[in-house]
Design an enzyme around this catalytic site. Structure first.
Site, PDB file in Angstrom:
ATOM      1  N   PHE A 101      51.083  43.308  39.597  1.00 17.71           N
ATOM      2  CA  PHE A 101      50.605  43.364  41.177  1.00 17.71           C
ATOM      3  C   PHE A 101      50.576  42.095  41.818  1.00 17.71           C
ATOM      4  CE2 PHE A 101      46.989  43.385  38.685  1.00 17.71           C
ATOM      5  CZ  PHE A 101      45.886  43.106  39.189  1.00 17.71           C
ATOM      6  N   GLY A 120      37.817  42.450  42.503  1.00 15.39           N
ATOM      7  CA  GLY A 120      38.662  41.252  42.088  1.00 15.39           C
ATOM      8  C   GLY A 120      40.025  41.375  41.873  1.00 15.39           C
ATOM      9  N   CYS A 121      40.738  40.449  41.815  1.00 14.70           N
ATOM     10  CA  CYS A 121      42.202  40.635  41.520  1.00 14.70           C
ATOM     11  C   CYS A 121      42.606  41.040  40.132  1.00 14.70           C
ATOM     12  CB  CYS A 121      42.945  39.426  41.795  1.00 14.70           C
ATOM     13  SG  CYS A 121      42.344  37.878  41.021  1.00 14.70           S
ATOM     14  N   TYR A 122      41.873  40.458  38.952  1.00 15.30           N
ATOM     15  CA  TYR A 122      41.979  40.690  37.695  1.00 15.30           C
ATOM     16  C   TYR A 122      41.392  41.996  37.530  1.00 15.30           C
ATOM     17  CZ  TYR A 122      43.553  35.762  36.575  1.00 15.30           C
ATOM     18  OH  TYR A 122      44.159  34.770  36.578  1.00 15.30           O
TER      19      TYR A 122
END
Length: 313
Positions: free
Chosen positions: A291, A116-118
């Protein structure tokens, strides 16, 4: 040997569109997608999934599980960009720089689940420290993050870029039921004993993330300070066995002169920048990751994993 066929299932969403754009024009693979009229035809999807060498799933969780169930060809390899398989032990976690040998495991895997991104930021910061014993497994961790609105998918993009964009909130904290889907993934892949406290937010910018984790030195082992934590991260990522690492650690002296973190600083790239901020007087440390939620946090990570898998074919 012919170039491998890569099928993107769900190339009309934010992640899928970016992956398609990144792969279009490459000569080392054959890109396969379905026409708009065929995307909801189960027979067409099943045929495409079983005819490719590598399938990239850019789908909601339930649809991703359905897609995997359609694959009968044992030669088909899968990269799943959804959260459907991120805590499954029979899937390889697609974060090449996360651990020694992880890039090789991804290269050899038949089933890879994109982070996942987080979690990419949280795991990138915490796993090396937990594994080294510098942050106790039972530390009561709190993770705060703000993402660009593209992290909310097409619905959020429509809100911020559609005809009523002027009414969109400049900033919003969400997940107030404290039941977000990311904490189990973070807990598993960092090695934490307990579910971390996670507070996500969206800002009125398209893409980018700032994620922070506060630490109190009095709760760490005796002798552990900001420099110790920084050195652990720097050493870990300097030794990353990913052929091309996308994770950098800001030198401690450079972080001392920083006055702010810009979530858009790395937008349009596949890099992630980690930093450690220290206040010795108060015994406080702030771990931070910056990011692009659509770069290292999604599409860029999927393509990085794809490249590793193609190299083994």
């Amino acid at each position: 040997m012919s170039a491998p066929v890569v099928f993107i299932d769900g190339d009309q969403g934010t992640t899928g569109l970016q992956i398609h754009e990144r792969l279009r024009g490459r000569t080392d693979l054959q890109l396969s997608t379905l026409a708009a009229a065929d995307r909801k035809d189960p027979r067409q999807r099943e045929q495409a999934l079983n005819a490719c060498d590598i399938a990239i799933l850019c789908l909601p969780d339930a649809a991703a599980r359905e897609a995997v169930s359609m694959i009968a060809n044992p030669k088909v390899r899968v990269i799943d960009a959804s959260s459907a398989h991120r805590t499954r032990p029979d899937w390889t976690y697609g974060f090449p720089e996360m651990a020694t040998g992880q890039a090789q495991r991804i290269a050899d895997a038949h089933r890879v689940t994109n982070p996942g991104c987080y979690p990419t930021g949280a795991i990138g910061l915490l796993r090396p420290l937990v594994q080294a014993g510098l942050v106790p497994r039972d530390y009561p961790l709190s993770i705060h993050a703000v993402s660009g609105y593209s992290g909310g998918g097409r619905a959020a993009v429509d809100v911020y870029e559609g005809p009523n964009a002027s009414q969109a909130l400049p900033y919003q904290t969400y997940g107030l039921a404290l039941a977000h889907k990311h904490p189990p993934e973070i807990q598993l892949h960092t090695g934490l004993a307990h579910r971390p406290f996670f507070v996500p937010a969206y800002g009125a910018f398209r893409q980018g993330i700032v994620l922070t984790v506060p630490l109190e030195l009095r709760l760490l082992a005796r002798g552990v300070d900001g420099a110790t934590l920084h050195d652990c991260l720097a050493t870990h990522y300097a030794a990353s066995d990913a052929e091309t690492t996308h994770v950098q650690v800001v030198p401690l002296e450079a972080s001392r002169s920083m006055t702010h973190l810009d979530p858009q600083a790395l937008s349009g790239t596949d890099d992630m920048r980690l930093a450690v901020f220290v206040n010795e007087e108060h015994g406080h440390v702030l771990l931070a990751a910056v990011f692009d939620n659509l770069g290292k946090g999604a599409s860029g990570a999927a393509v990085q994993n794809l490249n590793l898998m193609i190299e083994r074919m």
